[in-house]
Scaffold this active site. Structure first.
Site, mmCIF file in Angstrom:
data_model
loop_
_atom_site.group_PDB
_atom_site.id
_atom_site.type_symbol
_atom_site.label_atom_id
_atom_site.label_comp_id
_atom_site.label_asym_id
_atom_site.label_seq_id
_atom_site.Cartn_x
_atom_site.Cartn_y
_atom_site.Cartn_z
ATOM 1 N N ASP A 187 -2.840 16.296 -68.003
ATOM 2 C CA ASP A 187 -2.862 15.566 -66.726
ATOM 3 C C ASP A 187 -2.930 16.540 -65.544
ATOM 4 O O ASP A 187 -2.447 17.670 -65.632
ATOM 5 C CB ASP A 187 -1.608 14.689 -66.622
ATOM 6 C CG ASP A 187 -1.735 13.611 -65.564
ATOM 7 O OD1 ASP A 187 -2.873 13.373 -65.089
ATOM 8 O OD2 ASP A 187 -0.710 13.002 -65.210
ATOM 9 N N HIS A 229 -12.119 17.972 -63.747
ATOM 10 C CA HIS A 229 -12.408 17.605 -65.143
ATOM 11 C C HIS A 229 -13.232 18.692 -65.831
ATOM 12 O O HIS A 229 -13.021 18.993 -67.005
ATOM 13 C CB HIS A 229 -13.138 16.260 -65.212
ATOM 14 C CG HIS A 229 -12.319 15.105 -64.710
ATOM 15 N ND1 HIS A 229 -11.006 14.910 -65.070
ATOM 16 C CD2 HIS A 229 -12.624 14.082 -63.859
ATOM 17 C CE1 HIS A 229 -10.538 13.816 -64.480
ATOM 18 N NE2 HIS A 229 -11.500 13.299 -63.724
ATOM 19 N N TRP A 243 -10.220 3.121 -67.733
ATOM 20 C CA TRP A 243 -11.399 2.341 -67.305
ATOM 21 C C TRP A 243 -11.212 1.807 -65.893
ATOM 22 O O TRP A 243 -12.179 1.389 -65.253
ATOM 23 C CB TRP A 243 -11.638 1.163 -68.255
ATOM 24 C CG TRP A 243 -11.956 1.558 -69.668
ATOM 25 C CD1 TRP A 243 -11.099 1.480 -70.740
ATOM 26 C CD2 TRP A 243 -13.194 2.079 -70.183
ATOM 27 N NE1 TRP A 243 -11.735 1.935 -71.877
ATOM 28 C CE2 TRP A 243 -13.015 2.302 -71.564
ATOM 29 C CE3 TRP A 243 -14.426 2.386 -69.599
ATOM 30 C CZ2 TRP A 243 -14.032 2.810 -72.383
ATOM 31 C CZ3 TRP A 243 -15.434 2.888 -70.418
ATOM 32 C CH2 TRP A 243 -15.237 3.093 -71.792
ATOM 33 N N ARG A 254 -10.579 3.430 -63.338
ATOM 34 C CA ARG A 254 -11.028 4.418 -62.335
ATOM 35 C C ARG A 254 -12.415 4.055 -61.800
ATOM 36 O O ARG A 254 -13.126 3.266 -62.424
ATOM 37 C CB ARG A 254 -11.058 5.806 -62.979
ATOM 38 C CG ARG A 254 -9.655 6.236 -63.368
ATOM 39 C CD ARG A 254 -9.623 7.640 -63.877
ATOM 40 N NE ARG A 254 -8.245 7.996 -64.186
ATOM 41 C CZ ARG A 254 -7.759 9.221 -64.215
ATOM 42 N NH1 ARG A 254 -8.556 10.242 -63.973
ATOM 43 N NH2 ARG A 254 -6.501 9.447 -64.497
ATOM 44 N N LEU A 267 -7.313 24.099 -88.434
ATOM 45 C CA LEU A 267 -6.669 23.218 -87.456
ATOM 46 C C LEU A 267 -7.401 21.879 -87.475
ATOM 47 O O LEU A 267 -8.614 21.847 -87.659
ATOM 48 C CB LEU A 267 -6.792 23.822 -86.042
ATOM 49 C CG LEU A 267 -6.277 22.948 -84.890
ATOM 50 C CD1 LEU A 267 -4.743 23.005 -84.823
ATOM 51 C CD2 LEU A 267 -6.849 23.395 -83.535
HETATM 52 C C1 IPE Z 1 -2.797 9.946 -68.927
HETATM 53 O O1 IPE Z 1 -3.052 10.394 -67.645
HETATM 54 C C2 IPE Z 1 -4.081 9.817 -69.687
HETATM 55 C C3 IPE Z 1 -4.763 11.058 -69.994
HETATM 56 C C4 IPE Z 1 -4.295 12.257 -69.779
HETATM 57 C C5 IPE Z 1 -6.045 10.909 -70.617
HETATM 58 P P1 IPE Z 1 -3.183 9.381 -66.405
HETATM 59 O O2 IPE Z 1 -3.383 10.208 -65.211
HETATM 60 O O3 IPE Z 1 -4.213 8.362 -66.695
HETATM 61 O O4 IPE Z 1 -1.746 8.692 -66.424
HETATM 62 P P2 IPE Z 1 -0.940 7.896 -65.311
HETATM 63 O O5 IPE Z 1 -1.813 6.756 -64.863
HETATM 64 O O6 IPE Z 1 -0.674 8.835 -64.192
HETATM 65 O O7 IPE Z 1 0.293 7.457 -65.993
HETATM 66 C C1 IPE Z 2 -6.180 13.936 -66.457
HETATM 67 O O1 IPE Z 2 -6.271 14.291 -65.114
HETATM 68 C C2 IPE Z 2 -7.541 13.689 -67.076
HETATM 69 C C3 IPE Z 2 -7.818 12.270 -67.397
HETATM 70 C C4 IPE Z 2 -6.987 11.278 -67.304
HETATM 71 C C5 IPE Z 2 -9.166 11.994 -67.852
HETATM 72 P P1 IPE Z 2 -6.283 13.190 -63.973
HETATM 73 O O2 IPE Z 2 -7.696 12.808 -63.698
HETATM 74 O O3 IPE Z 2 -5.378 12.065 -64.321
HETATM 75 O O4 IPE Z 2 -5.699 14.013 -62.757
HETATM 76 P P2 IPE Z 2 -4.664 13.517 -61.674
HETATM 77 O O5 IPE Z 2 -3.479 12.973 -62.408
HETATM 78 O O6 IPE Z 2 -5.353 12.472 -60.866
HETATM 79 O O7 IPE Z 2 -4.333 14.745 -60.887
HETATM 80 MG MG MG Z 3 -3.433 11.701 -63.976
#
Ligand code: IPE
Ligand code: IPE
Ligand code: MG
Length: 222
Positions: free
Chosen positions: A8, A25, A58, A60, A120
């Site tokens: 995250d 990303h 989804w 987003r 792995l």
């Molecule tokens: C969790 O991260 C999902 C992934 C890392 C793929 P999110 O950024 O989507 O989680 P929330 O919404 O902050 O809980």
């Molecule tokens: C985690 O990073 C990656 C995915 C969930 C795909 P985020 O995109 O959630 O990054 P933040 O949490 O908005 O910083």
């Molecule tokens: Mg996040």
């Protein structure tokens, strides 16, 4: 051991440097490669599960979702050689039937070409949500007419034949599990770090593993 990571903080990493979220990303994908290579050559890690796209993601903006799908497809295409070079078996949990046929095919091909490797197992959680997984497992159990037992239920989960998580790591400072492996983390040790995923390094992973080794896991005993 089985290490699971909630990767995250990509968006915040990009925002901090006034870049669009997708740059986070991209950098995050580079880190996946580094960490996978590191884990493949680590004597203690046999399974590495990475949360890459949740059933909630989804929600987003369409552009970001489309970018993530494209990034995943390109990544699997480009990094097949990384899997082969490091003898990593690639596997997936989650409901990939919601992905484009092209991406589903890429996933199947990558699985097929790496299935014999044993150094792995890297498992990507794709369109994964633990609640969705549990419901699909129950449906499967009913469909197969199996007796409701722990053994049968576990075999119907996406993680059938994969041991439970030993160590769960989440980056970015959030202290929540966001619908990740709820059944499989029943006795996992947890580590939350404020490092954003694009800044995560093999050195930090090693440090977390060393801390994990010092913990006493009692599993309800004494
Ligand atoms: C969790 O991260 C999902 C992934 C890392 C793929 P999110 O950024 O989507 O989680 P929330 O919404 O902050 O809980
Ligand atoms: C985690 O990073 C990656 C995915 C969930 C795909 P985020 O995109 O959630 O990054 P933040 O949490 O908005 O910083
Ligand atoms: Mg996040």
């Amino acid at each position: 051991m089985h290490v699971a990571i909630i990767m995250d903080g990509n968006g915040r990493w990009a925002q901090k440097q006034n870049k669009p979220r997708i740059e986070g990303h991209k950098k995050g994908a580079d880190v996946v490669k580094q960490i996978t290579t590191y884990a493949a050559n680590h004597p203690d890690i046999q399974y590495l599960t990475l949360y890459a796209f949740s059933t909630e993601n989804w929600k987003r903006p369409k552009m970001e979702v489309e970018f993530l799908m494209k990034l995943l497809d390109n990544w699997l295409k480009k990094e097949l050689e990384t899997y082969i070079k490091n003898e990593v078996k690639f596997d997936v949990i989650g409901d990939i039937s919601k992905f484009s046929p092209k991406l589903q095919k890429r996933i199947q091909t990558t699985k097929e070409k790496t299935k014999h490797f044993t150094k792995l197992t890297q498992i990507l959680a794709l369109n994964y949500g633990s609640q969705d997984e549990i419901l699909r497992a129950i449906k499967k159990l009913c469909r197969l007419g199996l007796e409701v037992s722990e053994e049968n239920f576990v075999q119907c989960l996406d993680t059938a034949n994969i041991p439970d998580v030993d160590l769960l790591i989440r980056t970015s400072g959030e202290v929540r599990v966001s619908n990740f492996l709820l059944w499989q983390i029943a006795y996992a040790e947890m580590h939350f770090t404020s490092t954003l995923w694009p800044d995560f390094t093999p050195e930090e992973l090693e440090d977390i593993i060393n801390q994990y080794k010092k913990r006493e896991r009692r599993f309800g005993g004494i």
